[in-house]
Scaffold this active site. Structure first.
Site, short mmCIF file in Angstrom:
data_model
loop_
_atom_site.label_atom_id
_atom_site.label_comp_id
_atom_site.label_asym_id
_atom_site.label_seq_id
_atom_site.Cartn_x
_atom_site.Cartn_y
_atom_site.Cartn_z
N GLU A 125 41.30 47.35 1.57
CA GLU A 125 40.78 46.13 0.92
C GLU A 125 39.71 45.47 1.78
O GLU A 125 38.72 44.95 1.25
CB GLU A 125 41.93 45.15 0.63
CG GLU A 125 42.76 45.57 -0.57
CD GLU A 125 44.13 44.88 -0.64
OE1 GLU A 125 44.33 43.89 0.09
OE2 GLU A 125 44.98 45.36 -1.40
N SER A 211 33.81 63.55 13.63
CA SER A 211 33.59 63.78 12.20
C SER A 211 33.30 65.23 11.79
O SER A 211 33.77 65.65 10.74
CB SER A 211 32.42 62.92 11.70
OG SER A 211 32.74 61.57 11.84
N HIS A 340 39.18 60.20 -1.26
CA HIS A 340 38.93 60.86 0.03
C HIS A 340 38.65 59.81 1.12
O HIS A 340 39.21 59.86 2.20
CB HIS A 340 37.76 61.83 -0.10
CG HIS A 340 37.26 62.32 1.23
ND1 HIS A 340 37.98 63.21 1.99
CD2 HIS A 340 36.16 62.00 1.94
CE1 HIS A 340 37.33 63.42 3.13
NE2 HIS A 340 36.22 62.71 3.12
N SER A 341 37.76 58.89 0.79
CA SER A 341 37.43 57.81 1.72
C SER A 341 36.89 56.67 0.86
O SER A 341 36.82 56.80 -0.38
CB SER A 341 36.35 58.25 2.72
OG SER A 341 35.10 58.35 2.06
#
Ligand SMILES: Cc1ncc(C[n+]2csc(CCOP(=O)(O)OP(=O)(O)O)c2C)c(N)n1
Ligand SMILES: [Mg+2]
Length: 452
Positions: A125, A211, A340-341
């Site tokens: 959020e 990443s 996913h993100s």
């Protein structure tokens, strides 16, 4: 006339030459043939044996000869089975597989799984409200994190991909540290240099997330090899997704770990998707576990939504990896319930019904809760009180993290080189000159003055 006779002589000469050269070629060929025949015959003469007793002698294969042309089916056994301890209602299926964990341990599992959930909700959020730049939730995969983390020793090394926050939480990473990293504030162990969710902790033996997919796999193998050479009671666990398992690094890592006999657990979280790519487009074989035998690794597929199954499999793999110096492959079947993100909208490639099934019918948290309730260890009141208390704790930490100063901008330039290079010194000076010149645009009072 003279011309005709000259022509006829030349013709004779040419034919003679052509004939001679053909004879020479034939002679050469027959000599070669003789040589070859001689070699073949000599082998036969040296080793006469019955061809039905022949065994393949090729280095690198231990098998029999066959005289029927037959291709091997890709799924040699029809689907690698999924090991589980509990059914979906939290009942132990086979008492011999019950890990018999204490009430305290099981409650700790539950607290960690649900706290992770609450932290995810608040940070997700926060990103939606523009307070942080990015986030990745762990919804649905809590069982794979807590079950595996609980089976390890604190000094075992962990190499993660990015969706293993529960592992770090189980090892003792505080909510403050999680928030500090995501908010890139002055308390962030990474000094605000990484994207959110790229956690790392030297004290907890958790190597910082990077990443690019699968880079952690060969690194984990190298660490496990070094640990083996030190001959200490220590293992390495390496987490990765089924998507990352398609990277070249994964294959190189599997082969090196098997041939170098490393005390390593490869833990694949097979959550059904690699961003928008479903597993049926990711591979054609029987998942990731099927690759283990090809590399000579002991392998198992487990129900990742059954925290006890994950715990048992990881515990046994850890014990044997250290005792026998060999890698193990665990494929934990689970489902990525979240997007996913925060950069993804999964409704573009999967149905709400599909997601709802896993959220409502086959969830690792509800399964453990059923188990606890059936033992009389957890009630509706406990649930309500815990949810309220954990949400409040996360909110307090979140508010603290948001108010905290940002890291000193000086830290942009440190830690790469022992001594700053001339180019870097120049960049640093030019940045601070610029910031000074336009200071009305740079709220320097929000930045820490200490550089540590
Ligand atoms: C080398 C590389 N290629 C592509 C990406 C972009 N990318 C980030 S996550 C991801 C999907 C990975 O899926 P999976 O390994 O199954 O992990 P999951 O997100 O499902 O946990 C991709 C393609 C990347 N980070 N690195
Ligand atoms: Mg995946």
């Amino acid at each position: 006339m003279a011309a005709v006779s000259t022509f006829s002589n030349m013709n004779k000469m040419y034919r003679a030459c052509f004939h001679a050269s053909r004879q020479a070629a034939a002679l050469k060929a027959s000599r070669l043939l003789n040589n070859r025949t001689f070699r073949v015959n000599s082998t036969h003469r040296q080793q006469p044996f019955d061809s039905t007793l022949e065994k393949p002698q090729f280095p690198g294969a231990s098998a029999e000869f066959v005289d029927q042309l037959e291709f091997i089916e890709p799924n040699v056994i029809a689907g690698i089975p999924v090991y589980r301890v509990m059914d979906r209602q939290g009942n132990i299926i086979n008492p011999s597989q019950d890990p018999q964990l204490s009430k305290e341990t099981v409650l700790n599992f539950y607290h960690k799984m649900t706290l992770l959930n609450t932290m995810d909700r608040i940070l997700y959020e926060s990103q939606r409200q523009g307070r942080i730049s990015f986030y990745m939730t762990n919804y649905g995969e809590e069982g794979t994190h807590i079950g595996s983390a609980a089976a390890l020793e604190p000094n075992d090394m962990v190499f993660g991909q990015y969706r293993e926050a529960g592992v770090l939480m189980y090892r003792g990473f505080s909510l403050d540290s999680f928030m500090a990293q995501c908010y890139a504030n002055a308390d962030d162990l990474g000094k605000g240099r990484q994207m959110p969710v790229h956690y790392g902790s030297r004290d907890l033996n958790f190597v910082t997330i990077s990443s690019p997919l699968a880079t952690q796999i060969p690194q984990a193998v190298g660490a496990a090899y070094a640990i083996k050479r030190e001959n200490i009671n220590r293992a390495v666990i390496c987490y990765f997704g089924e998507g990352a398992a398609s990277e070249g690094d994964a294959h190189a890592g599997f082969n090196f770990s098997a041939t170098l006999e490393c005390p390593l657990i490869f833990f694949c979280r097979n959550n059904g998707y690699a961003i928008s790519t479903p597993t049926n487009e990711q591979y054609r074989g029987d998942g990731i576990a099927a690759r283990g035998p090809g590399y000579g690794m002991l392998s198992i597929r487990v129900d990742g939504n059954d925290v006890f199954a994950v715990y048992n499999a990881t515990k046994e793999a850890r014990r044997r990896a250290v005792a026998e110096n060999q890698p193990f492959l665990i494929e934990a079947m689970t489902y990525r319930i979240g997007h996913h993100s925060t950069s993804d909208d999964s409704s573009a490639y999967r149905s709400v019904d599909e997601v709802n099934y896993w959220d409502k019918q086959d969830h690792p948290i509800s399964r453990l809760r059923h188990y606890m309730a059936s033992r009389g260890w957890w009630s509706e009141d406990d649930e309500r009180a815990w949810r309220k208390q954990s949400r409040q704790t996360v909110m307090e930490v979140f508010e603290r993290a948001e108010k905290r100063l940002k890291p000193n901008p000086e830290l942009l330039f440190t830690d790469v080189y022992e001594e700053m290079t001339p180019a870097l010194t120049k960049q640093r000076e030019s940045l601070f000159r610029h910031v000074q010149q336009y200071k009305e645009h740079y709220p320097l009072d929000l930045y820490d003055k200490d550089s540590h």
